[in-house]
Design an enzyme around this catalytic site. Structure first.
Site, PDB file in Angstrom:
ATOM      1  N   SER A 518       0.850  -1.179   0.000  1.00  0.00           N
ATOM      2  CA  SER A 518       0.000   0.000   0.000  1.00  0.00           C
ATOM      3  C   SER A 518       0.897   1.244   0.000  1.00  0.00           C
ATOM      4  O   SER A 518       1.690   1.429  -0.917  1.00  0.00           O
ATOM      5  CB  SER A 518      -0.959  -0.045   1.188  1.00  0.00           C
ATOM      6  OG  SER A 518      -2.001   0.883   1.027  1.00  0.00           O
ATOM      7  N   HIS A 630      -7.535  -5.581  -1.128  1.00  0.00           N
ATOM      8  CA  HIS A 630      -6.369  -4.863  -0.611  1.00  0.00           C
ATOM      9  C   HIS A 630      -5.762  -5.552   0.617  1.00  0.00           C
ATOM     10  O   HIS A 630      -4.622  -5.295   0.962  1.00  0.00           O
ATOM     11  CB  HIS A 630      -6.786  -3.432  -0.256  1.00  0.00           C
ATOM     12  CG  HIS A 630      -5.649  -2.489  -0.048  1.00  0.00           C
ATOM     13  ND1 HIS A 630      -4.742  -2.163  -1.036  1.00  0.00           N
ATOM     14  CD2 HIS A 630      -5.257  -1.789   1.052  1.00  0.00           C
ATOM     15  CE1 HIS A 630      -3.856  -1.300  -0.568  1.00  0.00           C
ATOM     16  NE2 HIS A 630      -4.138  -1.060   0.694  1.00  0.00           N
TER      17      HIS A 630
END
Length: 656
Positions: A518, A630
């Protein structure tokens, strides 16, 4: 020796909830079923004095949100045993759990009414329908068009195409237990949240934003609602996000947790207390300069749902605080006293506190301990371990003990940890992997991290630090990254590398690796575009182009403004922040890992980076993970989590 597959054997113990008598508790234990390739969680019972533990549920299901009835005779919980999450009630003296709801879209959350005869709940309801309506049979099996309405039309973690159900709204309802009659309490095409309930049951606190256009609405107003008349009174209507409401035992005070938008999403959470008698609100944690709640990043704990605050009978309260790499239990009273109620060096990730405030049950982890339940005597500081689910792992698997480090950069002290390889022998040289966390507004902590231990077991040293932008070190520190991605944060990380090389003679300076996910993936991309010091790099769920990110991420259209302090009209500035701009400089072999259904950092970010580097003749690899979002590294499909770890180790082994 620890392996990637040990991730499948670790068990997550969490969510202790004390009974009204405080002689017993329930909690959840989550594990991975290797054959089914799924996570299952079960309900357990604990007799506090004897320490006897009994498993109460056994099915192939995930149980969450266990709550005792006010008289202690029943436990309600949510379970997905019938696909959708429904509400179940189990008698505390035995018998089968009974399903008491069968809602079309399941139950989102619930609270017992203090009378014990009703349960308040929230559920998603189709526009024009009622909570009580049964699911409609889909006659048309052909694919349907999705007409986008508004800018918040998708969200990571929803599954499928990540598209929000724009014709569904969350409503509050009341279930009468005796006859299982369900009555809808709220109406209107808005999302209603059930934030809390008064001790007498005469009020609930509801969250709802009734703005017509929610595109640029970043607030959750809270209302105190009379359960009989439905009359509403504003509790908080400021910009920001607020929730985790709890009434004091005497019903005079309402505590809640939240943050304003002074520093956008970098703003500290605080505890607020509203006095129902005077109408005044006190910010109880204003002087702490650290965020309330658990901001630690880890990869072992599953299904954790810790309370925001817990009251005592003396009108004091307890809460979690993320500070200096720890998540500690803190005490505060209304006269201004505030102090830690647990020691340094650990991660309290779940807890419940006795009414007296003298003792607690807490789920605790540290860097060499995956996590178990403990009895904490807060007054004496003594503790007793209550569960031993990870005992075999602890007994059989050697672990590396992270050493805390502190070094200076232009922002002041930067805190981190360094781990020696498990096979460390004095006089030998070893490669070092630098790990960068996501967020950026999270923090590495004194908690167990399987991925770090795996690298150490493979013969690598590991360096992980909390650069500016990380939580836990002051509001100024966490805000320090905004408008400066790739500036001071990059300096902090590289200064940590320099400190480690200067301090530890066992590190081989010619064999350095870097990885992160991320924001940590962005930083990995940035690092390899700005230095050739690393022999290999692995970027995960990363960002390479902030210009396209603005339009494809579920948060992109406002995240650039919040974090880079510029919007899409400032294309040149966004391009300056983008690692893709510096692709020609990359000489480090780079492996790109990305999930197909990541809507936070969409996979097109990886595709752009891969094709660009490949066309430039760079050494680059690309691995795609199907049907994951994610959160692959934390809650993803188990076999793909193992594959991800194998890819990381394989890349570093090949190039370092």
């Amino acid at each position: 020796m620890l392996t990637a597959e040990h991730l499948l054997t670790l068990q997550s113990v969490a969510n202790p909830v004390l009974s009204p008598s405080e002689t017993e508790a329930v909690f959840t234990r989550t594990l991975i079923d290797k054959e089914d390739n799924k996570y299952y969680s079960h309900l357990f019972h604990l007799h506090i004095e004897s320490g006897e533990i009994t498993q109460w549920t056994f099915g192939k299901e995930r149980i969450s949100s266990p709550k005792w009835s006010p008289d202690g005779t029943k436990i309600a919980f949510l379970s997905n045993r019938d696909e959708k999450k429904q509400l179940y009630i189990l008698h505390s003296r035995g018998g089968e759990a009974k399903k008491v709801t069968d809602l079309a879209n399941g139950v989102s959350s619930f609270l017992w009414s203090p009378c014990g005869e009703k349960i308040w709940l929230t559920a998603s309801v189709k526009q024009g329908k009622a909570v009580t309506d049964k699911a409609e049979k889909e006659e048309n099996k052909f694919p349907q068009a999705y007409v986008v309405n508004g800018m918040k039309y998708k969200m990571d973690g929803l599954g499928g195409a990540g598209l929000r159900a724009q014709d569904q709204f969350t409503q509050i309802a009341v279930l009468t237990i005796a006859d299982e009659k369900l009555e809808q309490f709220t109406t209107g095409d808005f999302h209603h949240g059930l934030a809390g309930i008064s001790r007498d049951g005469n009020e609930i606190v509801m969250s709802v934003n009734r703005a017509e256009n929610l595109d640029y609405e970043f607030r959750t107003p809270l209302y105190i609602v009379d359960t009989k008349t439905k009359e509403e009174k504003v509790l908080v209507e400021a910009e920001g996000y607020y929730g985790d409401v709890s009434y004091s035992y005497d019903n005079r005070y309402i505590a809640y947790v939240g943050s304003d938008t002074s520093y956008k999403n970098a703003t500290h959470n605080n505890v607020y207390v509203y006095d129902r008698r005077t109408g005044l609100t006190q910010q109880l944690t204003e002087m702490l300069n650290a965020p309330v709640g658990d901001l630690a990043v880890a990869d072992v704990q599953q299904g954790v749902d810790a309370p925001g605050v817990v009251w005592t009978e003396t009108n004091a309260l307890y809460f979690q605080l993320s500070t200096m790499g720890d998540v500690r239990l803190y005490y505060a009273d209304l006269e201004g006293s505030i102090f830690p109620a647990s020691p340094e060096g650990e991660h309290i990730y779940s807890y419940d506190v006795a009414r007296s405030g003298n003792w607690a049950i807490a789920a605790i982890s540290n860097p060499v301990f995956p996590g178990e339940l403990f009895f904490l005597d807060i007054t004496s500081g003594e503790r007793r371990q209550l569960t031993n689910f990870n005992e075999e792992f602890m007994r059989e698997v050697p672990l590396s003990v992270p050493e805390p480090i502190v070094y200076q950069t232009t922002i002041g002290d930067v805190h981190g940890w360094i781990m020696k390889p498990i096979s460390y022998e004095k006089g030998k040289k070893y490669p070092l992997i630098v790990e960068v966390h996501g967020g950026p507004h999270t923090m590495y902590a004194n908690t167990f991290f399987h991925e770090m231990q795996l690298l150490a077991s493979q013969g690598y040293g590991v360096l992980y630090v909390n650069p500016r932008g990380s939580h836990g070190y002051s509001q100024e520190f966490v805000d320090g990254v905004r408008g400066d991605y790739g500036g001071g944060d990059y300096e902090d990380i590289m200064a940590g590398v320099d400190y480690a090389l200067k301090t530890y003679d066992w590190i081989d300076e010619s064999r350095l690796g870097v990885t992160g996910g991320s924001y940590g993936g962005f930083m990995t991309n940035w690092i390899v575009g700005h230095t050739n010091r690393f022999k290999a790099a692995v970027t995960q769920r990363s960002i390479s182009n902030w210009i396209s990110f603005s339009g494809v991420s579920d948060i992109g259209y406002y995240f650039n403004d919040w974090q880079h302090l510029v919007d899409i009209k400032s294309v040149d500035k966004l391009w300056d922040f983008s690692p893709l701009k510096y692709a020609e400089n990359v000489e480090t072999p780079l492996l790109i890992l990305h999930s197909e259904k990541d809507f936070r950092c969409p996979i097109e970010q990886a595709e752009q980076l891969y094709i660009t580097l490949k066309s430039l003749g760079k050494e680059v690899g690309f691995v795609r993970f199907p049907d994951n979002d994610h959160n692959l590294s934390r809650t993803g499909t188990p076999n793909l989590r193992i594959e991800r770890l194998s890819q990381i180790i394989g890349w570093f082994n090949k190039y370092i």
